[in-house]
Design a protein around this motif. Structure first.
Motif, mmCIF file in Angstrom:
data_model
loop_
_atom_site.group_PDB
_atom_site.id
_atom_site.type_symbol
_atom_site.label_atom_id
_atom_site.label_comp_id
_atom_site.label_asym_id
_atom_site.label_seq_id
_atom_site.Cartn_x
_atom_site.Cartn_y
_atom_site.Cartn_z
ATOM 1 N N LYS A 1 0.831 -1.206 0.000
ATOM 2 C CA LYS A 1 0.000 0.000 0.000
ATOM 3 C C LYS A 1 0.868 1.259 0.000
ATOM 4 N N GLU B 1 3.507 3.557 -4.064
ATOM 5 C CA GLU B 1 2.517 4.171 -4.963
ATOM 6 C C GLU B 1 2.874 3.900 -6.419
ATOM 7 N N THR B 2 2.691 2.671 -6.803
ATOM 8 C CA THR B 2 2.896 2.259 -8.191
ATOM 9 C C THR B 2 1.961 1.098 -8.469
ATOM 10 N N THR B 3 2.029 0.517 -9.641
ATOM 11 C CA THR B 3 1.072 -0.511 -10.029
ATOM 12 C C THR B 3 1.404 -1.865 -9.393
ATOM 13 N N LYS C 1 -4.694 -2.258 -3.129
ATOM 14 C CA LYS C 1 -4.913 -0.921 -3.690
ATOM 15 C C LYS C 1 -6.397 -0.565 -3.726
ATOM 16 N N ASP D 1 9.398 4.719 -3.171
ATOM 17 C CA ASP D 1 8.652 3.504 -3.496
ATOM 18 C C ASP D 1 9.589 2.316 -3.706
ATOM 19 N N TRP E 1 10.161 0.868 -0.309
ATOM 20 C CA TRP E 1 9.099 -0.030 0.160
ATOM 21 C C TRP E 1 9.140 -1.360 -0.583
#
Length: 292
Positions: free
Chosen positions: A25, A28-30, A88, A206, A209
């Protein structure tokens, strides 16, 4: 490793698996890029572990086992994409509890594929999980994010169940760490052509993460489970593995204010009780065979 250290290791492993949704979560990417990055960092972590530990049990995969390992990689990759899509869309709590349905799928599919009789108490597990999923769903509206997230999470659990059963049938005599390494390499090879163009758009934070997801929640967590299983029995590991949703929901509540309703908590409790419920075929969901 003594029994006390093994218990600490497996609890830490369950905690790290529970953090998978949190890191997914935060990134912030696909879901596709998260899956690719997780596999890349997992390969590095697993290869390092295999090299440092050395003397891993099991030999090299046979010609028959190689395509099955690659198929396992496809199932694992699909499971991750669906799970992060659920995170997401529906949130960490719904994604984690939906995925936790996989033991019910395992019991049913094992009976069908291996022609093993399903006993009454195993059917009780399926019933408890089904009722729990009904309670977890806020409303049966297929247009709502919560319902779409839960469906993706349940499908994720189905793929994970198939992976667990495939590993049961195809990885006998192989080192679990090497199995995970092969499957993550397959994910990288399959997803890289699809996600390569998106990599330059991923922010540095990101990547942090995703790296934590691959190194901690995959490489380290898997290694801890493998090490602890040399001391603990499969029933003990399965019960502790049931705590994964608890850790995930607790962190999501704390970090993202995803406060679960009483109905969701009741459904989650039923699912967790079902996961921890002792069944004849505990080995079917043994985390060393297929890790989340």
């Amino acid at each position: 490793m003594n029994e006390r250290n093994a218990l600490l290791a497996i609890h830490l492993g369950a905690l790290l698996f529970g953090l998978s949704g949190i890191f997914g979560k935060l990134a912030e990417t696909t879901p596709l890029v998260i899956t690719l990055g997780r596999a890349l960092f997992a390969v590095l972590a697993l290869a390092l572990f295999a090299r440092l530990v050395g003397g891993a049990r099991g030999g090299s995969p046979s010609r028959r086992q190689v395509p099955l390992l690659l198929l396992g990689g496809l199932l694992l990759g699909g499971h991750w994409v669906l799970f992060f899509q659920a995170v997401k869309v529906g949130g960490v709590a719904i994604a984690t509890l939906g995925f936790a349905s996989f033991p019910a799928f395992t019991l049913l599919l094992e009976g069908l594929l291996f022609r093993e009789r399903i006993h009454l108490r195993e059917m009780l597990v399926v019933v408890l999980v089904s009722v729990g999923l009904v309670l977890v769903t806020p409303a049966f509206d297929f247009a709502s994010d919560a319902t779409q997230g839960l469906i993706a999470a349940i499908l994720s659990g189905l793929l994970f169940s198939l992976l667990s059963l495939l590993n049961r049938a195809s990885t006998r005599g192989l080192d679990p760490v090497k199995v995970a390494l092969w499957q993550n390499l397959c994910i990288v090879a399959c997803v890289l052509p699809l996600g390569a163009s998106l990599l330059p758009t991923v922010r540095a934070v990101d990547w942090l993460w995703i790296a934590l997801l691959g190194v901690l929640c995959t490489g380290l967590a898997h290694s801890l489970f493998v090490a602890s299983l040399k001391v603990l029995n499969a029933r003990t590991t399965a019960v502790i593995f049931a705590l994964e949703p608890v850790y995930g929901i607790a962190f999501a509540w704390w970090l993202f204010s995803e406060e679960p309703s009483l109905r969701m908590l009741a459904g989650g409790a039923l699912i967790i009780i079902a996961i921890a419920f002792p069944t004849r075929r505990t080995n079917a969901v043994k985390p060393a065979e297929a890790t989340h």
